[in-house]
Design a protein around this motif. Structure first.
Motif, PDB file in Angstrom:
ATOM      1  N   SER A 129      -6.492  -8.547   4.613  1.00  0.00           N
ATOM      2  CA  SER A 129      -6.033  -8.574   6.000  1.00  0.00           C
ATOM      3  C   SER A 129      -7.137  -8.106   6.939  1.00  0.00           C
ATOM      4  CB  SER A 129      -4.791  -7.691   6.185  1.00  0.00           C
ATOM      5  OG  SER A 129      -5.130  -6.317   6.036  1.00  0.00           O
ATOM      6  N   ASP A 130      -8.365  -8.021   6.424  1.00  0.00           N
ATOM      7  CA  ASP A 130      -9.565  -7.615   7.157  1.00  0.00           C
ATOM      8  C   ASP A 130      -9.593  -6.125   7.466  1.00  0.00           C
ATOM      9  OD1 ASP A 130     -11.991  -8.796   7.724  1.00  0.00           O
ATOM     10  OD2 ASP A 130     -11.566  -9.053   9.861  1.00  0.00           O
ATOM     11  N   GLY A 131      -8.808  -5.332   6.742  1.00  0.00           N
ATOM     12  CA  GLY A 131      -8.915  -3.887   6.852  1.00  0.00           C
ATOM     13  C   GLY A 131     -10.075  -3.386   6.008  1.00  0.00           C
ATOM     14  N   VAL A 132     -10.597  -2.204   6.343  1.00  0.00           N
ATOM     15  CA  VAL A 132     -11.760  -1.678   5.641  1.00  0.00           C
ATOM     16  C   VAL A 132     -11.454  -0.298   5.058  1.00  0.00           C
ATOM     17  CG1 VAL A 132     -13.330  -2.953   7.133  1.00  0.00           C
ATOM     18  CG2 VAL A 132     -12.773  -0.598   7.708  1.00  0.00           C
ATOM     19  N   VAL A 133     -12.170   0.029   3.991  1.00  0.00           N
ATOM     20  CA  VAL A 133     -12.102   1.347   3.358  1.00  0.00           C
ATOM     21  C   VAL A 133     -13.533   1.843   3.217  1.00  0.00           C
ATOM     22  CG1 VAL A 133     -11.295   2.708   1.406  1.00  0.00           C
ATOM     23  CG2 VAL A 133     -10.060   0.630   2.058  1.00  0.00           C
ATOM     24  N   LEU A 134     -13.800   3.024   3.762  1.00  0.00           N
ATOM     25  CA  LEU A 134     -15.145   3.589   3.686  1.00  0.00           C
ATOM     26  C   LEU A 134     -15.311   4.508   2.481  1.00  0.00           C
ATOM     27  CD1 LEU A 134     -15.693   4.607   7.436  1.00  0.00           C
ATOM     28  CD2 LEU A 134     -15.886   2.354   6.367  1.00  0.00           C
ATOM     29  N   GLY A 135     -14.267   5.278   2.187  1.00  0.00           N
ATOM     30  CA  GLY A 135     -14.384   6.286   1.150  1.00  0.00           C
ATOM     31  C   GLY A 135     -13.532   6.028  -0.066  1.00  0.00           C
ATOM     32  N   GLU A 136     -12.217   6.231   0.053  1.00  0.00           N
ATOM     33  CA  GLU A 136     -11.361   6.118  -1.124  1.00  0.00           C
ATOM     34  C   GLU A 136     -10.025   5.496  -0.766  1.00  0.00           C
ATOM     35  OE1 GLU A 136     -10.372   8.903  -4.949  1.00  0.00           O
ATOM     36  OE2 GLU A 136      -9.907   9.760  -2.987  1.00  0.00           O
ATOM     37  N   LEU A 137      -9.526   4.695  -1.677  1.00  0.00           N
ATOM     38  CA  LEU A 137      -8.203   4.087  -1.586  1.00  0.00           C
ATOM     39  C   LEU A 137      -7.323   4.717  -2.654  1.00  0.00           C
ATOM     40  CD1 LEU A 137      -6.331   1.601  -0.700  1.00  0.00           C
ATOM     41  CD2 LEU A 137      -7.342   0.443  -2.658  1.00  0.00           C
ATOM     42  N   ARG A 138      -6.082   5.115  -2.281  1.00  0.00           N
ATOM     43  CA  ARG A 138      -5.164   5.722  -3.249  1.00  0.00           C
ATOM     44  C   ARG A 138      -3.798   5.056  -3.174  1.00  0.00           C
ATOM     45  NH1 ARG A 138      -6.257  10.140  -6.105  1.00  0.00           N
ATOM     46  NH2 ARG A 138      -8.165  11.306  -5.668  1.00  0.00           N
ATOM     47  N   ILE A 139      -3.234   4.796  -4.338  1.00  0.00           N
ATOM     48  CA  ILE A 139      -1.903   4.217  -4.478  1.00  0.00           C
ATOM     49  C   ILE A 139      -1.241   4.930  -5.664  1.00  0.00           C
ATOM     50  CG2 ILE A 139      -0.597   2.065  -4.803  1.00  0.00           C
ATOM     51  CD1 ILE A 139      -3.274   0.569  -4.405  1.00  0.00           C
ATOM     52  N   PRO A 140       0.046   5.285  -5.613  1.00  0.00           N
ATOM     53  CA  PRO A 140       0.968   5.241  -4.474  1.00  0.00           C
ATOM     54  C   PRO A 140       1.318   6.608  -3.930  1.00  0.00           C
ATOM     55  CG  PRO A 140       2.217   5.242  -6.477  1.00  0.00           C
ATOM     56  CD  PRO A 140       0.771   5.468  -6.868  1.00  0.00           C
ATOM     57  N   SER A 141       0.689   7.688  -4.441  1.00  0.00           N
ATOM     58  CA  SER A 141       1.105   9.037  -4.043  1.00  0.00           C
ATOM     59  C   SER A 141       0.796   9.279  -2.579  1.00  0.00           C
ATOM     60  CB  SER A 141       0.379  10.071  -4.902  1.00  0.00           C
ATOM     61  OG  SER A 141       0.755   9.923  -6.254  1.00  0.00           O
ATOM     62  N   LEU A 142       1.847   9.394  -1.777  1.00  0.00           N
ATOM     63  CA  LEU A 142       1.692   9.516  -0.337  1.00  0.00           C
ATOM     64  C   LEU A 142       2.597  10.619   0.183  1.00  0.00           C
ATOM     65  CD1 LEU A 142       1.938   5.740   0.573  1.00  0.00           C
ATOM     66  CD2 LEU A 142      -0.145   7.083   0.459  1.00  0.00           C
ATOM     67  N   PRO A 143       2.189  11.291   1.258  1.00  0.00           N
ATOM     68  CA  PRO A 143       3.099  12.238   1.902  1.00  0.00           C
ATOM     69  C   PRO A 143       4.177  11.491   2.661  1.00  0.00           C
ATOM     70  CG  PRO A 143       1.108  12.017   3.191  1.00  0.00           C
ATOM     71  CD  PRO A 143       0.895  11.213   1.919  1.00  0.00           C
ATOM     72  N   SER A 144       5.265  12.152   2.976  1.00  0.00           N
ATOM     73  CA  SER A 144       6.361  11.518   3.695  1.00  0.00           C
ATOM     74  C   SER A 144       6.078  11.529   5.189  1.00  0.00           C
ATOM     75  CB  SER A 144       7.675  12.240   3.399  1.00  0.00           C
ATOM     76  OG  SER A 144       8.019  12.090   2.048  1.00  0.00           O
ATOM     77  N   VAL A 145       5.220  10.591   5.622  1.00  0.00           N
ATOM     78  CA  VAL A 145       4.900  10.428   7.035  1.00  0.00           C
ATOM     79  C   VAL A 145       5.051   8.968   7.367  1.00  0.00           C
ATOM     80  CG1 VAL A 145       3.311  12.357   7.070  1.00  0.00           C
ATOM     81  CG2 VAL A 145       2.438  10.082   6.542  1.00  0.00           C
ATOM     82  N   PRO A 146       5.240   8.624   8.676  1.00  0.00           N
ATOM     83  CA  PRO A 146       5.342   7.215   9.045  1.00  0.00           C
ATOM     84  C   PRO A 146       4.088   6.469   8.662  1.00  0.00           C
ATOM     85  CG  PRO A 146       6.090   8.614  10.849  1.00  0.00           C
ATOM     86  CD  PRO A 146       5.483   9.512   9.815  1.00  0.00           C
ATOM     87  N   SER A 147       4.234   5.167   8.357  1.00  0.00           N
ATOM     88  CA  SER A 147       3.083   4.355   7.997  1.00  0.00           C
ATOM     89  C   SER A 147       2.171   4.197   9.184  1.00  0.00           C
ATOM     90  CB  SER A 147       3.533   2.975   7.497  1.00  0.00           C
ATOM     91  OG  SER A 147       4.160   2.254   8.521  1.00  0.00           O
ATOM     92  N   GLN A 148       0.887   3.899   8.921  1.00  0.00           N
ATOM     93  CA  GLN A 148      -0.120   3.779   9.954  1.00  0.00           C
ATOM     94  C   GLN A 148      -0.851   2.467   9.756  1.00  0.00           C
ATOM     95  OE1 GLN A 148      -2.609   7.207   9.474  1.00  0.00           O
ATOM     96  NE2 GLN A 148      -0.867   8.514   9.062  1.00  0.00           N
ATOM     97  N   ARG A 149      -1.408   1.937  10.840  1.00  0.00           N
ATOM     98  CA  ARG A 149      -2.186   0.713  10.763  1.00  0.00           C
ATOM     99  C   ARG A 149      -3.411   0.866  11.627  1.00  0.00           C
ATOM    100  NH1 ARG A 149       0.177  -3.465   8.375  1.00  0.00           N
ATOM    101  NH2 ARG A 149      -1.390  -4.820   9.268  1.00  0.00           N
ATOM    102  N   ASP A 150      -4.473   0.124  11.247  1.00  0.00           N
ATOM    103  CA  ASP A 150      -5.681   0.011  12.053  1.00  0.00           C
ATOM    104  C   ASP A 150      -6.325   1.353  12.371  1.00  0.00           C
ATOM    105  OD1 ASP A 150      -5.622  -2.876  12.420  1.00  0.00           O
ATOM    106  OD2 ASP A 150      -3.819  -2.502  13.597  1.00  0.00           O
ATOM    107  N   GLY A 151      -6.247   2.296  11.422  1.00  0.00           N
ATOM    108  CA  GLY A 151      -6.990   3.531  11.564  1.00  0.00           C
ATOM    109  C   GLY A 151      -6.326   4.599  12.395  1.00  0.00           C
ATOM    110  N   MET A 152      -5.068   4.378  12.881  1.00  0.00           N
ATOM    111  CA  MET A 152      -4.431   5.322  13.771  1.00  0.00           C
ATOM    112  C   MET A 152      -3.163   5.881  13.150  1.00  0.00           C
ATOM    113  SD  MET A 152      -6.296   5.465  16.447  1.00  0.00           S
ATOM    114  CE  MET A 152      -7.629   5.402  15.276  1.00  0.00           C
ATOM    115  N   PRO A 153      -2.892   7.215  13.290  1.00  0.00           N
ATOM    116  CA  PRO A 153      -1.645   7.771  12.819  1.00  0.00           C
ATOM    117  C   PRO A 153      -0.540   7.569  13.835  1.00  0.00           C
ATOM    118  CG  PRO A 153      -3.009   9.514  13.690  1.00  0.00           C
ATOM    119  CD  PRO A 153      -3.799   8.236  13.806  1.00  0.00           C
ATOM    120  N   ALA A 154       0.706   7.464  13.355  1.00  0.00           N
ATOM    121  CA  ALA A 154       1.838   7.357  14.255  1.00  0.00           C
ATOM    122  C   ALA A 154       2.464   8.721  14.445  1.00  0.00           C
ATOM    123  CB  ALA A 154       2.873   6.380  13.696  1.00  0.00           C
ATOM    124  N   GLY A 155       3.202   8.908  15.537  1.00  0.00           N
ATOM    125  CA  GLY A 155       3.853  10.193  15.777  1.00  0.00           C
ATOM    126  C   GLY A 155       4.092  10.406  17.248  1.00  0.00           C
TER     127      GLY A 155
END
Length: 283
Positions: A129-155
């Motif tokens: 989808s043309d997204g980029v990763v500079l350092g590390e990609l992790r699946i699936p252990s995630l904290p319970s926070v809203p999903s984010q897109r394009d480098g920005m957190p939601a809240g």
């Protein structure tokens, strides 16, 4: 004066609000060593416009990991990343990526590295989808926070905290597509198919606790899958390759500081030496 000595210093608004003293120190050091043009964007559109109008000046981002990710993403999507060496002066709370990439996390040392350092070419993970990763990609252990897109957190912005309102403005305007505000499940085993260069590393019949993908060297990524242990601890499954495909039930993933998804299938491909970052000269 040489082109390399012409600097465009783009100061992230969150950095200005969170640590104005570090920003001032960085500006003083950079201005003492090179001709600088300082930009103070108030939002992502101005941030992007500043990079677009950089001309022959070398861009220097003053900000945290998200500011660096934003700059790399913008240049990548304009297909200008390969011809543009980026420099970073880390300012803010989220600096782990900057440190891992070899950038000093102190304002003075980082600014001096901008002036006297060398360009290091780094691999980039690019998804379908043309997204980029500079350092590390992790699946699936995630904290319970809203999903984010394009480098920005939601809240939601907190009253009396202007830097949070600034970040919220960046969220609303930078995202290329609307965020899907679903709360991800807590950490737990998943059933995923992980393929590396077309070879299946783990299939849907084997539950896994986590998957990590890290850009390595010479155009390959290091992939580690941690199967769910039954009885004795299961050994991680490891592989290296240029293309990594993960598929299965809806899953989310953390790419650097960004939580994205849910998706059912995603492929990441290594772009060798796709971007350049200024780091201190060795020795």
């Amino acid at each position: 004066m040489a082109t390399s000595d012409q600097l465009l210093v783009v100061i992230d608004p969150v950095a200005r609000h969170s640590d104005g003293e570090a920003v001032r120190i960085a500006k003083d050091v950079l201005s003492a060593g090179a001709a600088t043009k300082v930009c103070l964007p108030e939002g992502p559109e101005e941030f992007a416009r500043a990079l677009d109008r950089r001309g022959s000046r070398r861009p220097v981002v003053v900000g945290d990991d998200r500011a660096l990710l934003r700059a790399v993403t913008l240049l990548h999507r304009r297909r200008e990343l390969g011809a543009t060496a980026l420099s970073l002066v880390p300012v803010g709370a989220a600096l782990s990526l900057a440190g891992a990439l070899g950038v000093p996390t102190g304002a003075v040392a980082a600014a001096r590295a901008v002036l006297d350092g060398v360009e290091r070419r780094l691999d980039l993970l690019v998804d379908d989808s043309d997204g980029v990763v500079l350092g590390e990609l992790r699946i699936p252990s995630l904290p319970s926070v809203p999903s984010q897109r394009d480098g920005m957190p939601a809240g939601e912005a907190a009253p009396g905290r202007p830097w949070v309102r600034v970040r919220q403005s960046l969220v609303r305007t930078l995202a290329a597509r609307p965020a899907r505000l679903a709360v991800p499940p807590g950490p737990g085993p998943s059933r995923l198919r992980v393929e590396v260069d077309g070879v299946t590393l783990v299939d849907l019949d084997q539950p896994v606790e986590g998957v990590s993908v890290t850009p390595g060297a010479s155009g390959t990524a290091f992939v580690e899958v941690r199967p769910v242990s039954v009885g004795a601890e299961a050994s991680p499954l490891e592989a290296r390759g240029r293309a990594v495909t993960v598929s299965g039930a809806d899953f989310r993933y953390r790419a650097d500081a960004v939580v994205a998804g849910p998706v059912r299938r995603r492929t990441w491909t290594v772009w060798e030496g796709a971007w350049g970052l200024t780091v201190p000269a060795s020795g």
